[in-house]
Design a protein around this motif. Structure first.
Motif, PDB file in Angstrom:
ATOM      1  N   LEU A 119      54.018  45.552  45.376  1.00 16.88           N
ATOM      2  CA  LEU A 119      52.721  44.911  45.162  1.00 16.88           C
ATOM      3  C   LEU A 119      52.838  43.672  44.284  1.00 16.88           C
ATOM      4  CD1 LEU A 119      50.352  47.981  44.671  1.00 16.88           C
ATOM      5  CD2 LEU A 119      50.511  46.470  46.661  1.00 16.88           C
ATOM      6  N   TYR A 120      53.752  43.690  43.321  1.00 21.23           N
ATOM      7  CA  TYR A 120      53.919  42.539  42.441  1.00 21.23           C
ATOM      8  C   TYR A 120      55.173  41.725  42.774  1.00 21.23           C
ATOM      9  CZ  TYR A 120      50.103  44.473  39.767  1.00 21.23           C
ATOM     10  OH  TYR A 120      48.864  44.927  39.387  1.00 21.23           O
ATOM     11  N   VAL A 136      43.732  45.962  47.608  1.00 19.05           N
ATOM     12  CA  VAL A 136      44.574  45.488  46.507  1.00 19.05           C
ATOM     13  C   VAL A 136      43.878  44.345  45.782  1.00 19.05           C
ATOM     14  CG1 VAL A 136      46.802  44.485  45.897  1.00 19.05           C
ATOM     15  CG2 VAL A 136      46.671  46.226  47.698  1.00 19.05           C
ATOM     16  N   TRP A 142      44.454  45.459  39.872  1.00 21.79           N
ATOM     17  CA  TRP A 142      45.543  44.589  40.325  1.00 21.79           C
ATOM     18  C   TRP A 142      45.455  43.275  39.563  1.00 21.79           C
ATOM     19  CZ3 TRP A 142      45.953  40.009  43.506  1.00 21.79           C
ATOM     20  CH2 TRP A 142      47.255  39.729  43.909  1.00 21.79           C
ATOM     21  N   GLY A 330      49.241  46.111  34.979  1.00 24.32           N
ATOM     22  CA  GLY A 330      48.886  46.170  36.396  1.00 24.32           C
ATOM     23  C   GLY A 330      49.201  47.481  37.065  1.00 24.32           C
ATOM     24  N   ILE A 333      46.685  49.960  39.272  1.00 26.87           N
ATOM     25  CA  ILE A 333      46.369  49.897  40.696  1.00 26.87           C
ATOM     26  C   ILE A 333      46.810  51.167  41.414  1.00 26.87           C
ATOM     27  CG2 ILE A 333      48.551  48.724  41.215  1.00 26.87           C
ATOM     28  CD1 ILE A 333      45.203  48.133  42.998  1.00 26.87           C
TER      29      ILE A 333
END
Length: 809
Positions: A119-120, A136, A142, A330, A333
């Protein structure tokens, strides 16, 4: 219809234990047979009579009270503390079953790490259609600034918690992942301490796995994360939102238990991309933070701009690779309910294997097929926000359960799903297993109760170490107060229980103590953050200020009782003096006095990790006693006696702290504040009551308030005069109630603080104290005029400012 379990020997306590059909139970299996892991415990417990049970449970409760364990229940009073709601009967699981649970959760932990990294990082899960982009990007959890920022050590997640429950078929499932700032590990330790008081017998204790090894492994991992480039040591700390947080006690307990600094956002600053701790010795580099605040509030520059608990620039320190966070910003999430709908498929995509420990069945209502399924099966669903991070049983007013809304926000579930489908998820209604809990009979004697089944979940804690994920062999169970699974949360009246992982054989004794290698070295007492020093300094001042006020109020009411004349010149003088400090003598126990006590408690509360439990309990007792007196004390002799009680309590606190507190920098700041306040109070007292124009009897009053009556009698053998009073209370280096004595103490304390010398010369703080000490040492009583006393107060105020400038910025 509920069915009775198999009868037990001496089982009156279990006579009403009924297992509900279709619900799994921890005590009895599906055939109504007691699970073997419970048998020896139940056999011993069933032999206890109600009085023995009540005494044992009270021992556990008393331990929690003495230890000061509390949580905050969110009400109109944000600082209201609640007693820890211990459910006294533990949850018992066999180690073989626990090992299977942990193996499944280790697989899940690796999956969560992989999802976080994607995701990152490359974002393939979204680009390939395995995660909806809107789920997301639309989530507040997020954090866009984290995109493309890999962690310094290569891992996003280091400390996790999993809320698990047993399903009706007896298997375990995951109800939610706690990745943001998991709480409960410290409370698990305190639960274990309390149950150890309740059940001290060698069995079962010898067969219960300990918790200390888990914390020792995690502390070692944290120390490794703190290392800077080139192996340079940097500090590790725990970042807390502060005393208003509902789990603040846990933060202080863990910091003390692990020997780590407890830090708030204001304790930190970022210089050139390096996070630093503001200490009394200046900024010191920080290597790792165990983050107990929500990520959005960590940095007001790049995240939530109105955050008052974060540190500007913290994100930049992470970006430059100078700071590790546990867990990464983060990571919240991963807690969103919608994520549970996609993790099973993602596990197969990323690993090629199914999750061995499934999560609660969840459907995201953004797809037409899923939305229709949820609508058709709404009667057995919980429907709520896809972005919520609450656990399934933490139901909000807009959550639909069993086909109906808990609140009145909507009329039709079908219309709701149609209008807001992409923002909603449906989750299979949770049917939790039950576990034995002691339930008091509200209509009987206090000690009378019985064992009844209550719904429960278990929180499992995992920590990343160089060897991989390690799990706490035990945990933290939440117990419902009735049959309602939504009443598990403490904020809704639920309770908590210890979790015993039991072996068939005695288990090794594990502690946090390092192995004995024959190279013992005395440990340093540690670095003192400037904020902690500031609170200790003001704790000393507020306690001394409170004691001085108590003695003055007592002196007033003693004279009021003797004269019954509020217009007596001494009483008018005392009234004017106390009014100058905000004390209203129309109130026997003035509100301002309670405010001073609460100010002291507030300062102590902010350094709970550095403050003795006994000291904290003594302050709490002082506050409770003073509040109770507001309802009972009457002017005159009654209030004088009440103030005598408070004098004994506050001097007992001072003696407790100053006799037992380790003589490190924190003690010096506490003592500095106390000495500074006493010197100022004595100067103010003498300027008023030793003034030549003061009413007759004022000198005796000053000696009494300064607790020096016997000393004056033995020292001078004459009635009080201005010279004897000034000599005793201003110029006597052997009298702790003299200005000179306190100034000499201040000079010694200043000399022991860091940076007491500046390029070989006395620093500004000591330079201000030396001439004051010298002048008082050579002065005669006639030199100490009222004007000179006022000057001394100004000098003391300047010394306070110098201390703040040098150490408390």
């Amino acid at each position: 219809m509920a069915k009775a379990a198999q009868p037990l020997d001496g089982a009156d306590l279990f006579a009403d234990y009924r297992v509900t059909p279709g619900v799994s139970d921890e005590l009895f299996d599906a055939h109504g047979q007691m699970r073997p892991v419970w048998q020896r415990f139940v056999a011993r417990f069933a032999r206890l009579n109600p009085q023995e049970i009540a005494a044992r449970f009270e021992r556990g409760n008393q331990y929690l009270r003495d230890a000061g364990v509390f949580y905050r229940q969110y009400t109109n009073d944000p600082l209201q503390e609640r007693e820890w709601p211990l459910s006294h009967i533990p949850v018992i699981l066999h180690e073989s079953e626990w090992d299977q649970i942990c193996a499944g959760l280790a697989q899940r932990a690796d999956l969560l790490e992989a999802v976080m990294a994607d995701l990152y990082g490359p974002g393939r899960l979204v680009s390939d259609g395995h995660l909806p982009a809107e789920l997301v990007a639309g989530s507040r959890q997020w954090l866009r600034p984290m995109v493309g920022v890999p962690p310094r050590d290569g891992h996003y997640l280091h400390f996790l918690a999993f809320e698990i429950g047993r399903s009706p078929d007896g298997s375990w499932l995951v109800l939610g992942d706690r990745t943001q700032a998991p709480s409960g590990a410290g409370f698990a330790l305190e639960n274990r301490m309390a149950t150890g008081r309740i059940f001290p017998e060698r069995f079962p204790r010898a067969h219960i796995h300990r918790l200390a090894g888990f914390f020792g492994a995690f502390r070692t991992a944290m120390e490794g994360l703190a290392q800077g480039t080139g192996g340079h040591d940097r500090m590790a700390g725990i970042l807390t939102p502060g005393p208003s947080n509902d789990t603040y006690y846990e933060h202080t307990y863990i910091a003390r238990y692990l020997g780590m600094m407890l830090l708030e956002g204001e304790d930190l600053l970022v210089e050139n991309g390096q996070a630093m701790v503001r200490t009394i010795e200046g900024p010191q580099p920080l290597g790792v933070l165990w983050r107990r605040i929500d990520a959005a509030f960590a940095d007001p520059l790049e995240l939530e701009s109105n955050s008052q608990i974060g540190t500007p620039g913290l994100m930049e320190a992470v970006r430059q690779g100078n700071l590790s966070l546990v867990n990464a910003l983060g990571s919240g999430i991963l807690e969103t309910r919608a994520m549970l709908a996609f993790l099973p498929k993602i596990a197969q995509i990323l690993t090629g294997r199914k999750l061995t420990l499934p999560n609660i069945a969840t459907w995201w209502c953004g797809g037409q097929t899923e939305r229709a399924y949820v609508q058709d099966n709404a009667a057995r669903m919980m429907i709520g926000s896809a972005y919520a991070c609450d656990l399934p049983f933490d139901l909000g007013a807009t959550t639909a359960l069993g086909g109906t809304f808990r609140g009145t926000a909507r009329d039709s579930i079908a219309d709701w799903l149609q209008a807001e489908g992409p923002q909603l998820v449906g989750q299979e209604a949770v049917t939790l297993s039950t576990t034995p809990a002691w339930v008091l009979d509200p209509e009987a004697e206090l000690s009378e109760g019985r064992v009844l089944p209550r719904p429960m979940t278990v929180r499992v804690f995992a920590a990343r170490t160089p060897q991989g994920w390690t799990f706490m062999k035990g945990g933290y169970a939440r117990i419902g107060r009735g049959g309602d699974a939504t009443a598990l949360a403490m904020q809704r009246g639920g309770s908590v229980a210890d979790v015993w992982i039991v072996s068939d054989r005695p288990v090794p004794q594990e502690t946090l103590a390092p192995a004995d290698r024959g190279d013992f070295r005395r440990a340093s007492p540690g670095t003192l953050p400037a904020r902690a020093a500031d609170n200790l300094f003001w704790l000393g001042r507020y306690v001394e200020r409170t004691e001085d006020a108590i003695r003055l109020i007592r002196a007033y009411h003693l004279r009021l009782a003797a004269t019954d004349n509020p217009n007596d010149p001494r009483l008018r003088s005392l009234t004017g003096f106390l009014q100058g400090y905000g004390y209203d003598l129309d109130q026997p126990v003035p509100d301002a006095l309670l405010e001073r006590i609460e100010a002291a408690r507030s300062c102590a509360g902010k350094v709970r990790d550095r403050f003795s439990t006994d000291g904290w309990a003594a302050l709490g007792d002082l506050a409770r006693t003073a509040r109770a007196m507001t309802r009972t004390a009457r002017p005159g002799d009654d209030t004088a006696r009440a103030m005598s009680v408070l004098v004994r309590k506050i001097t007992g606190f001072s003696g407790l702290v100053h006799e037992n507190m380790y003589r490190f920098s924190g003690w010096r700041f506490l003592s500095f504040g106390r000495a500074l306040e006493r010197a100022d109070a004595l100067a103010a007292l003498l300027a008023t009551f030793a003034d030549p124009q003061a009413p007759t009897g004022s000198l005796d009053l000053a000696v009494e308030v300064a607790d020096s009556v016997i000393t004056h009698q033995r020292r001078y053998r004459v009635e009080t005069s201005r010279d004897t009073v000034i000599d005793l209370l201003a110029l006597d280096a052997d009298n702790p109630r003299a200005i000179l004595f306190q100034v000499q103490s201040l000079r010694r304390l200043a000399g022991a603080l860091p940076n007491a010398l500046d390029n070989g010369r006395l620093a500004a703080l000591s330079r201000a104290l030396v001439p004051l000490e010298s002048a008082l040492s050579i002065a005669d009583p006639s030199d100490i005029t009222t004007e000179r006393l006022i000057e001394i107060r100004a000098q003391i105020s300047a010394i306070s400012d110098l201390l703040a400038a040098a150490y408390l910025r």
